[in-house]
Design a protein around this motif. Sequence first.
Motif, PDB file in Angstrom:
ATOM      1  N   MET A   1       0.836  -1.194   0.000  1.00 54.83           N
ATOM      2  CA  MET A   1       0.000   0.000   0.000  1.00 54.83           C
ATOM      3  C   MET A   1       0.874   1.248   0.000  1.00 54.83           C
ATOM      4  N   ASP A   5      -3.005   5.113  -0.853  1.00 57.26           N
ATOM      5  CA  ASP A   5      -3.828   3.966  -0.460  1.00 57.26           C
ATOM      6  C   ASP A   5      -4.134   4.016   1.036  1.00 57.26           C
ATOM      7  N   THR A   8      -6.612   6.818   1.948  1.00 51.55           N
ATOM      8  CA  THR A   8      -7.977   6.445   1.548  1.00 51.55           C
ATOM      9  C   THR A   8      -8.515   5.327   2.425  1.00 51.55           C
ATOM     10  N   PHE A   9      -7.660   4.378   2.752  1.00 52.03           N
ATOM     11  CA  PHE A   9      -8.016   3.241   3.601  1.00 52.03           C
ATOM     12  C   PHE A   9      -8.588   3.732   4.934  1.00 52.03           C
ATOM     13  N   GLN A 202      -7.985  -0.609  -1.882  1.00 51.86           N
ATOM     14  CA  GLN A 202      -6.695  -0.170  -1.352  1.00 51.86           C
ATOM     15  C   GLN A 202      -5.838  -1.334  -0.837  1.00 51.86           C
ATOM     16  N   CYS A 203      -6.424  -2.511  -0.770  1.00 50.69           N
ATOM     17  CA  CYS A 203      -5.789  -3.671  -0.140  1.00 50.69           C
ATOM     18  C   CYS A 203      -5.027  -4.521  -1.152  1.00 50.69           C
ATOM     19  N   ARG A 207      -6.862  -6.414  -4.258  1.00 48.79           N
ATOM     20  CA  ARG A 207      -6.539  -6.077  -5.639  1.00 48.79           C
ATOM     21  C   ARG A 207      -6.138  -7.315  -6.447  1.00 48.79           C
TER      22      ARG A 207
END
Length: 210
Positions: A1, A5, A8-9, A202-203, A207
């Motif tokens: 990440m 990311d 946002t996470f 985001q993971c 993904r």
Amino acid sequence: MNKQDIETFFATLKAANPSPQTELEYSSVFELLAAVLLSAQATDVGVNKATRKLYPVANTPEKILALGVDGLSEYIRTIGLYRTKAQNLIKTCQILIERHGGKVPGTREELEALPGVGRKTANVVLNVAFGQPTMAVDTHIFRVSNRTGLAPGKTPLAVELGLLKRVPAQYAVDSHHWLILHGRYVCQARRPQCEVCAVRAQCDHGRRLQ
């Protein structure tokens, strides 16, 4: 990440739960300390069931000490390792009374000097009771940090130090709760609920499934 990311996470987790709280039930710093001490290798649900009976009878160091190991054990015998935990809690109460005027200290060194209180327990108390941006890495946080790519590490300490570096400051105090709750209810050990995960994009794991 990457940094975006991570931002946002946590922004997503915060939007869904702006004020996350521990699921342990307590009404004082001492009750919190006792509950966290009892929660090692046990569930919050199991600890809460025991403390709902214990705390109306004894919820201060003096009252717990008056019960003695045998008396305390009767209230917490449904919790794993209850005998050892009873002994540790009694010793902790003695120290709180003798050295701290019956109050729970607010430094890591003093907390970790209490019997049965390790780094993780100290981190929980420092975070929840004193608002410090600590990271108590339990099995949920360890799993989520590695699975998502947020802060990979081979040991809880490595993950803790990674999280302290990577979690943005504005999310630091509450991040511990968000990660535990996410691991407990969404990013579960046996089968992560990726299909309903709000931070899948985001993971790293999420993904790979796309």
